[in-house]
Design a protein around this motif. Structure first.
Motif, mmCIF file in Angstrom:
data_model
loop_
_atom_site.group_PDB
_atom_site.id
_atom_site.type_symbol
_atom_site.label_atom_id
_atom_site.label_comp_id
_atom_site.label_asym_id
_atom_site.label_seq_id
_atom_site.Cartn_x
_atom_site.Cartn_y
_atom_site.Cartn_z
ATOM 1 N N ARG A 126 176.099 -100.207 25.995
ATOM 2 C CA ARG A 126 177.505 -99.963 25.676
ATOM 3 C C ARG A 126 177.895 -100.818 24.473
ATOM 4 O O ARG A 126 178.579 -101.826 24.598
ATOM 5 C CB ARG A 126 178.399 -100.310 26.865
ATOM 6 C CG ARG A 126 178.045 -99.580 28.145
ATOM 7 C CD ARG A 126 178.562 -98.157 28.164
ATOM 8 N NE ARG A 126 178.083 -97.467 29.350
ATOM 9 C CZ ARG A 126 177.079 -96.593 29.350
ATOM 10 N NH1 ARG A 126 176.475 -96.290 28.212
ATOM 11 N NH2 ARG A 126 176.682 -96.021 30.465
ATOM 12 N N GLN A 127 177.458 -100.417 23.304
ATOM 13 C CA GLN A 127 177.776 -101.174 22.095
ATOM 14 C C GLN A 127 178.857 -100.456 21.303
ATOM 15 O O GLN A 127 178.833 -99.231 21.163
ATOM 16 C CB GLN A 127 176.522 -101.347 21.235
ATOM 17 C CG GLN A 127 175.469 -102.241 21.865
ATOM 18 C CD GLN A 127 174.190 -102.237 21.054
ATOM 19 O OE1 GLN A 127 173.569 -101.190 20.891
ATOM 20 N NE2 GLN A 127 173.798 -103.390 20.557
ATOM 21 N N ASP A 128 179.776 -101.230 20.764
ATOM 22 C CA ASP A 128 180.904 -100.650 20.042
ATOM 23 C C ASP A 128 180.864 -100.916 18.539
ATOM 24 O O ASP A 128 181.376 -100.110 17.762
ATOM 25 C CB ASP A 128 182.225 -101.214 20.595
ATOM 26 C CG ASP A 128 182.497 -100.761 22.021
ATOM 27 O OD1 ASP A 128 181.950 -99.715 22.423
ATOM 28 O OD2 ASP A 128 183.248 -101.456 22.729
ATOM 29 N N ARG A 129 180.288 -102.039 18.130
ATOM 30 C CA ARG A 129 180.351 -102.417 16.726
ATOM 31 C C ARG A 129 179.263 -101.717 15.918
ATOM 32 O O ARG A 129 178.081 -101.773 16.271
ATOM 33 C CB ARG A 129 180.197 -103.936 16.585
ATOM 34 C CG ARG A 129 180.202 -104.403 15.144
ATOM 35 C CD ARG A 129 180.088 -105.915 15.046
ATOM 36 N NE ARG A 129 179.865 -106.332 13.670
ATOM 37 C CZ ARG A 129 179.675 -107.591 13.282
ATOM 38 N NH1 ARG A 129 179.713 -108.562 14.180
ATOM 39 N NH2 ARG A 129 179.460 -107.887 12.010
ATOM 40 N N PRO A 130 179.630 -101.036 14.819
ATOM 41 C CA PRO A 130 178.605 -100.431 13.953
ATOM 42 C C PRO A 130 177.613 -101.483 13.471
ATOM 43 O O PRO A 130 177.969 -102.637 13.202
ATOM 44 C CB PRO A 130 179.428 -99.873 12.779
ATOM 45 C CG PRO A 130 180.778 -99.616 13.367
ATOM 46 C CD PRO A 130 180.992 -100.721 14.360
ATOM 47 N N PRO A 142 182.151 -95.717 19.350
ATOM 48 C CA PRO A 142 182.014 -96.830 20.296
ATOM 49 C C PRO A 142 181.411 -96.392 21.623
ATOM 50 O O PRO A 142 181.902 -95.464 22.276
ATOM 51 C CB PRO A 142 183.460 -97.317 20.470
ATOM 52 C CG PRO A 142 184.174 -96.872 19.232
ATOM 53 C CD PRO A 142 183.536 -95.568 18.858
ATOM 54 N N GLY A 143 180.356 -97.082 22.050
ATOM 55 C CA GLY A 143 179.664 -96.709 23.270
ATOM 56 C C GLY A 143 180.472 -96.908 24.523
ATOM 57 O O GLY A 143 180.194 -96.288 25.556
ATOM 58 N N GLY A 144 181.489 -97.772 24.480
ATOM 59 C CA GLY A 144 182.317 -98.005 25.649
ATOM 60 C C GLY A 144 183.587 -97.177 25.689
ATOM 61 O O GLY A 144 184.381 -97.297 26.623
ATOM 62 N N HIS A 145 183.805 -96.327 24.696
ATOM 63 C CA HIS A 145 185.038 -95.526 24.630
ATOM 64 C C HIS A 145 185.041 -94.466 25.733
ATOM 65 O O HIS A 145 184.008 -93.832 25.997
ATOM 66 C CB HIS A 145 185.146 -94.860 23.259
ATOM 67 C CG HIS A 145 186.507 -94.351 22.938
ATOM 68 N ND1 HIS A 145 187.033 -93.216 23.509
ATOM 69 C CD2 HIS A 145 187.474 -94.824 22.096
ATOM 70 C CE1 HIS A 145 188.258 -93.010 23.040
ATOM 71 N NE2 HIS A 145 188.546 -93.969 22.191
ATOM 72 N N PRO A 146 186.183 -94.233 26.373
ATOM 73 C CA PRO A 146 186.228 -93.246 27.466
ATOM 74 C C PRO A 146 185.839 -91.824 27.051
ATOM 75 O O PRO A 146 185.387 -91.039 27.893
ATOM 76 C CB PRO A 146 187.692 -93.285 27.923
ATOM 77 C CG PRO A 146 188.195 -94.618 27.490
ATOM 78 C CD PRO A 146 187.468 -94.943 26.231
ATOM 79 N N LEU A 147 186.003 -91.473 25.774
ATOM 80 C CA LEU A 147 185.669 -90.122 25.326
ATOM 81 C C LEU A 147 184.185 -89.942 25.036
ATOM 82 O O LEU A 147 183.713 -88.814 24.879
ATOM 83 C CB LEU A 147 186.460 -89.766 24.054
ATOM 84 C CG LEU A 147 187.973 -89.634 24.208
ATOM 85 C CD1 LEU A 147 188.627 -89.405 22.843
ATOM 86 C CD2 LEU A 147 188.341 -88.510 25.170
ATOM 87 N N TYR A 148 183.436 -91.036 24.990
ATOM 88 C CA TYR A 148 182.024 -90.970 24.593
ATOM 89 C C TYR A 148 181.154 -90.532 25.755
ATOM 90 O O TYR A 148 181.102 -91.186 26.794
ATOM 91 C CB TYR A 148 181.560 -92.321 24.060
ATOM 92 C CG TYR A 148 180.104 -92.330 23.662
ATOM 93 C CD1 TYR A 148 179.618 -91.474 22.677
ATOM 94 C CD2 TYR A 148 179.206 -93.187 24.285
ATOM 95 C CE1 TYR A 148 178.295 -91.472 22.320
ATOM 96 C CE2 TYR A 148 177.866 -93.195 23.931
ATOM 97 C CZ TYR A 148 177.424 -92.337 22.946
ATOM 98 O OH TYR A 148 176.095 -92.328 22.591
ATOM 99 N N ALA A 149 180.437 -89.426 25.557
ATOM 100 C CA ALA A 149 179.628 -88.839 26.634
ATOM 101 C C ALA A 149 178.138 -89.005 26.425
ATOM 102 O O ALA A 149 177.346 -88.414 27.162
ATOM 103 C CB ALA A 149 179.969 -87.357 26.776
ATOM 104 N N GLY A 150 177.719 -89.812 25.435
ATOM 105 C CA GLY A 150 176.306 -90.076 25.242
ATOM 106 C C GLY A 150 175.702 -89.309 24.079
ATOM 107 O O GLY A 150 176.402 -88.753 23.229
ATOM 108 N N MET A 151 174.399 -89.275 24.052
ATOM 109 C CA MET A 151 173.635 -88.655 22.968
ATOM 110 C C MET A 151 173.208 -87.241 23.337
ATOM 111 O O MET A 151 172.815 -86.987 24.478
ATOM 112 C CB MET A 151 172.391 -89.506 22.676
ATOM 113 C CG MET A 151 171.503 -88.982 21.577
ATOM 114 S SD MET A 151 169.872 -89.797 21.592
ATOM 115 C CE MET A 151 169.050 -88.909 22.944
ATOM 116 N N LEU A 152 173.283 -86.337 22.375
ATOM 117 C CA LEU A 152 172.719 -85.011 22.588
ATOM 118 C C LEU A 152 171.200 -85.108 22.582
ATOM 119 O O LEU A 152 170.625 -85.689 21.656
ATOM 120 C CB LEU A 152 173.171 -84.050 21.488
ATOM 121 C CG LEU A 152 174.624 -83.591 21.514
ATOM 122 C CD1 LEU A 152 174.931 -82.784 20.256
ATOM 123 C CD2 LEU A 152 174.926 -82.782 22.761
#
Length: 547
Positions: free
Chosen positions: A400-404, A240-250
């Motif tokens: 910030r998208q969360d749904r697959p 999920p793009g809005g999750h606090p643990l998500y730091a983006g794309m490598l």
């Protein structure tokens, strides 16, 4: 049952309701048979690249193999770019290509060629049918192979005269295939290593989203308190793009990946195809000393480009759930880590938001502002189909998208995919608004796809980020030379003069168009797509080199 009847019977049984194609003489037996098959819709594209792209988007949205009809060697050659994208993105396609009449193939007739040889490098399998009795079983195998992990395109070459034979062939029944296989063994040992980490990191690959395993990965990441990155140039939503643990794309460069991962001691890499760098940088992607747990449904991925401590092959969802169970309560510091990571990601996102909003203004827009305007204007549950090389990176920073399934990209790199893919995406899942974000250079490679959107009145908004140049090439050249963006002339990298007239292009294909005069206008235009009943092209002029 005649061969052509068997073909239609099998594709119906395999769940096909649409055929994506561009016909020629070798497809005349099929086209004639479709007159009496109203349950099978033929979706016409004006060029095979657009045809395969439509099928790619349709297969991803409908979550089942799509069926494509191509014409002889030239059609296969035109469709190769789409096959390559589908192979890299693991999209299941069954492609039937018409071959010339066998009775004069020895004479090297016009339009004939080695269809199998042409397609072999861009498909899981390419095969030519020589006997009518073999057609049904080859088609059954093609559908099974296309869907089997790792999924991908399969091409079947069928001579024209074979379909016309008045021969009785037997259609084998469809073999039911059970759901995902068992979870991988070894979860306990892998979980022990992960639980011992002081600075764990998770890399979410595109197989996570494809297999519906996002929530299982979220559970693992939360129980570890781990920073999470998407794989480079991810094709979909795998965390999920809005999750606090998500730091983006490598980023797709080994040196940057290595630098990023050097801050961690243990990595969990899930469903990721070996990082796939874009621009070359010296050295490996993985830093020395990093302990790795790799989980994948494809055994060929385990240890492919780097050594791993624990390689787990099996059903992704089941394996991740087993890991989550093993980790439950074993990492007391997980909550504290998560709070620390969440504070960092919140600050990073706020900075990106602030920079983008500060850049709002009239056209030509700052690319950051244009990207933010698109993200801010998206209707609820919208799907973004993105093929914009440099503007796409700006979009990823604020999306910030969360749904697959809400974000669709092609990691294969074959340009011209985006327009057709957006059409196929809306056809495959008509209940969700679709916004295609396209670079002007990318859009020119697949412009014919606009005709199909107009022909079938597919309500997609095509947002063309128009900077009148190949911006990514200029950036890469500047970086390689260590020069500033003002260093001088560029050869073959400008699309003006003459400037591309996107309003006229839309009118050529019979669709409405508008030009966003500011970032605010672009945001409002994107917000309105929820009410579309026909395709719309939105031109978004953005600044480029030296503007």
């Amino acid at each position: 049952m005649r061969p052509i009847e068997a073909l239609l019977e099998i594709i119906r049984d395999e769940g096909v309701t649409r055929i994506f194609g561009n016909p020629g003489t070798t497809e005349l037996p099929l086209m004639d048979a479709l007159v009496e098959a109203p349950d099978l819709e033929y979706v016409l594209g004006l060029q095979e690249g657009s045809v395969v792209a439509m099928a790619d988007g349709y297969a991803r949205a409908s979550r089942r193999p799509a069926f494509v009809s191509l014409h002889v060697a030239a059609g296969v050659a035109n469709g190769l770019i789409g096959m390559l994208n589908a192979l890299r993105s693991r999209t299941p396609l069954v492609i039937v290509a018409g071959q010339q009449d066998r009775r004069h193939l020895i004479q090297d007739p016009m339009l004939s060629g080695d269809l199998v040889g042409l397609a072999s490098a861009a498909t899981k399998l390419a095969i030519e049918v020589q006997h009518a009795r073999d057609l049904p079983i080859v088609l059954r195998r093609a559908f099974a192979l296309a869907a089997r992990p790792p999924a991908g395109p399969v091409l079947v070459s069928v001579p024209m005269d074979l379909l016309e034979e008045d021969t009785d062939v037997t259609v084998p029944a469809r073999s039911p295939v059970s759901g995902p296989g068992p979870a991988a063994a070894g979860a306990a040992d892998a979980a022990a290593l992960l639980a011992s980490a002081e600075r764990p990191v998770v890399i979410a690959g595109d197989a996570v989203g494809r297999t519906g395993s996002v929530q299982a990965l979220v559970a693992v990441a939360e129980r570890l308190g781990a920073t999470v990155y998407h794989q480079p140039m991810n094709d979909g939503i795998d965390f999920p793009g809005g999750h606090p643990l998500y730091a983006g794309m490598l980023p797709p460069r080994n040196a940057v990946i290595r630098q990023t991962l050097a801050a961690h001691d243990v990595a969990l890499i899930v469903g990721c195809h070996a990082f796939m760098p874009h621009h070359y940088t010296p050295g490996p992607a993985v830093p020395d000393g990093l302990e790795i747990v790799q989980v994948d449904e494809d055994p060929a991925e385990i240890g492919r480009n780097f050594a791993v401590r624990h390689g787990l092959t099996g059903d992704l969802g089941g394996t991740l759930r087993a890991l989550a169970d093993q980790l439950d309560g074993r990492v007391p510091s997980a909550r504290e880590r998560a709070e620390r990571i969440g504070a960092i990601t919140a600050r990073t996102r706020a900075e990106a938001e602030s920079a983008a909003r500060d850049a709002y203004g009239p056209a030509p827009m700052d690319p950051r502002a244009a990207a933010h305007a698109v993200a801010d204007g998206l209707p609820d549950d919208a799907v973004v189909v993105e093929e914009a090389i440099t503007a796409g990176l700006a979009l990823r920073a604020v999306l910030r998208q969360d749904r697959p399934g809400s974000y669709v990209h092609a990691v294969g790199g074959g340009l011209g995919w985006g327009i057709g893919a957006a059409v196929g995406t809306r056809l495959g899942d008509p209940g969700r608004p679709v916004v295609a974000v396209l670079g002007d250079g990318c859009a020119m490679f697949g412009l014919q796809g606009l005709w199909s959107a107009s022909r079938y009145q597919v309500p997609v908004a095509f947002v063309v980020m128009n900077n009148g140049e190949y911006r990514t090439l200029k950036n890469t050249l500047d970086e390689s030379k260590g020069a500033s963006a003002e260093h001088g002339r560029y050869v073959g990298m400008d699309l003006a003069p003459p400037a591309l007239d996107w309003q006229s292009a839309a009118r050529v294909f019979g669709m409405d168009a508008l030009r966003a005069g500011s970032a605010a206008e672009l945001r409002d235009a994107v917000a309105s797509v929820k009410d579309l009943t026909a395709p719309l092209l939105i031109e978004a002029p953005i600044t480029g080199h030296g503007r």
